[in-house]
Design an enzyme around this catalytic site. Structure first.
Site, mmCIF file in Angstrom:
data_model
loop_
_atom_site.group_PDB
_atom_site.id
_atom_site.type_symbol
_atom_site.label_atom_id
_atom_site.label_comp_id
_atom_site.label_asym_id
_atom_site.label_seq_id
_atom_site.Cartn_x
_atom_site.Cartn_y
_atom_site.Cartn_z
ATOM 1 N N HIS A 264 22.744 1.490 9.928
ATOM 2 C CA HIS A 264 23.485 0.282 9.564
ATOM 3 C C HIS A 264 24.940 0.610 9.244
ATOM 4 O O HIS A 264 25.306 1.759 8.995
ATOM 5 C CB HIS A 264 22.826 -0.421 8.373
ATOM 6 C CG HIS A 264 22.735 0.425 7.140
ATOM 7 N ND1 HIS A 264 21.717 1.350 6.945
ATOM 8 C CD2 HIS A 264 23.513 0.505 6.039
ATOM 9 C CE1 HIS A 264 21.874 1.952 5.777
ATOM 10 N NE2 HIS A 264 22.971 1.458 5.210
ATOM 11 N N ARG A 283 24.957 10.394 7.730
ATOM 12 C CA ARG A 283 26.007 9.628 8.394
ATOM 13 C C ARG A 283 25.994 9.859 9.900
ATOM 14 O O ARG A 283 25.733 10.968 10.361
ATOM 15 C CB ARG A 283 27.367 9.980 7.802
ATOM 16 C CG ARG A 283 27.503 9.550 6.337
ATOM 17 C CD ARG A 283 28.857 9.926 5.754
ATOM 18 N NE ARG A 283 28.956 9.433 4.378
ATOM 19 C CZ ARG A 283 28.535 10.103 3.314
ATOM 20 N NH1 ARG A 283 27.970 11.301 3.477
ATOM 21 N NH2 ARG A 283 28.652 9.595 2.102
#
Length: 409
Positions: A264, A283
């Site tokens: 997301h 990440r």
């Protein structure tokens, strides 16, 4: 039942107006203010304000009296730790694209990195703690996000709509296998492209997005998002990965739940966020911070389809956003103009109450009273008596209620 003084986190992607305005401080602030933290996170715990004005760290209170503050069940299950963190999120610019691990993945990753001797605050540390980090974000304003992988057939339509000579082989890769495995293959290909290949492909894709927007194409919002990300991160593979995710616009009161593995990216807007009390982030890109591609690929869930938008299960003035996660549950309470009805709270565990509109009066069964104004929050330990809440005056009032999940094993 005591007021909280909460920490403001000044990340570069934050707003200089949202949190100061909410807290009644001068606007604009000198620097961007991204998050307001409410809870007992070791990095920035809230402080409980006593009747005489003295302050005590909520983290220290919980650690010194876990049963009194959390209740027996919560203290035993979570090892004397408050399992959730409540935030106001003020995103002026996009955050990094990321995913969070499951409890098992976090425990295994933490053990690996501890055994390897990687410092917990090292820049290349993936797992500073051994716990999961599910989260839920509920919009206060119009809130824009990318979340979860779009249905592959629909993504093929998007990629073909912005087709370029360099992109064709990648869109056809997914067209040949429009399922989670195909998404994994394409996503992996995108984020592992050698920099020279990326530097050749990205400008082509961005030019195609410009043409699509000028032609009022079907995927206008998706293309505008990619163009914005490409402008701020011109050589980043995360820009290509963004093409694969659902593009969402949440309206006030709407929420999305992000379980383990959900990739997301929050783009813009103000929201209340509740999450497990963890710092574990994998990440994908769009950040100068550490990106561990192999570990990311072990964590990301490639299940695909529309991302569910939650409006909450309504019960009178309250709406509950049910997720099934044991770490937290979030409720929203709204009093409309002229409504002065009471809300009776008789929880069995710790709670944080946050006022986001209007003014509220909290009356405990022992006679204690606290006024709660916009932007303020209170801590309700498990040992406190019941509390009744009602608006002060006749103006609309909004309250968010953060509690431990109801599904502890």
């Amino acid at each position: 039942m005591e007021l909280l003084r909460n920490a403001v986190r000044p990340y570069a992607w934050g707003s200089r107006t949202t949190i100061p305005e909410l807290l009644g401080r001068p606007v604009p602030s000198p620097h961007p203010e991204a998050e307001l933290w409410m809870g007992a996170h070791p990095g920035d715990p809230s402080h409980v304000i006593g009747p005489d004005g003295t302050e005590h760290s909520l983290l220290e209170l919980v650690e010194s009296d876990p049963v009194g503050q959390l209740g027996v069940r919560c203290a035993e299950h979570w090892g004397g730790r408050l399992p959730f963190l409540l935030k106001i999120l003020a995103a002026e610019e996009p955050l990094s694209m990321q995913a969070h691990p499951s409890a098992q993945q976090a425990a295994e990753g933490y053990a690996r990195e501890e055994a390897a001797g990687i410092a917990r605050d090292a820049s290349n540390r993936n797992y500073p703690d051994p716990t999961a980090k599910p989260e839920l974000v509920c919009a206060l304003t119009e809130f824009h996000a990318l979340a979860g992988f779009r249905d592959p057939d629909r993504t093929v339509e998007l990629l073909r709509a912005i087709d370029t000579p360099g992109l064709t082989k990648y869109s056809e890769l997914l067209a040949a296998q429009p399922d989670p495995d195909g998404l994994r293959a394409l996503f992996t290909t995108f984020i592992t492209l050698p920099q020279p290949a990326l530097d050749e492909l990205l400008p082509e894709v961005l030019d195609a997005c410009v043409r699509h927007v000028k032609d009022h194409g079907e995927f206008d919002a998706e293309c505008r998002t990619v163009l914005g990300l490409g402008e701020t991160h011109p050589r980043d593979a995360g820009v290509l990965a963004a093409l694969l995710l659902n593009r969402l616009t949440l309206h006030a009161g709407e929420a999305i739940y992000l379980p383990a593995g959900n990739l997301h990216l929050y783009l813009h807007g103000t929201a209340v966020e509740i999450l497990a009390n963890s710092d574990n982030i994998l990440r994908c890109g769009l950040t100068p911070k550490h990106v561990d591609v192999p570990e990311l690929l072990r964590v990301v869930d490639f299940a695909c389809g529309d991302m569910p938008v939650l409006s909450g299960e309504a019960a009178g003035r309250s709406s509950v956003y049910r997720t099934g996660t044991p770490e937290f549950e979030l409720s929203r309470v709204e009093w409309t103009d002229g409504d002065r009805g009471e809300l009776d709270l008789h929880g069995t565990g710790p709670e944080i109450l946050l006022c986001t509109a209007g003014e509220l009066l909290l009356c405990a069964d022992d006679g204690t009273k606290v006024e709660l104004h916009r932007g303020e929050s209170v801590w309700l330990p498990a040992s406190d008596p019941g509390v009744k809440v009602r608006p002060i005056g006749t103006e609309p009032a909004h309250l968010f209620r953060a509690t431990v999940g109801t599904c502890i094993d």
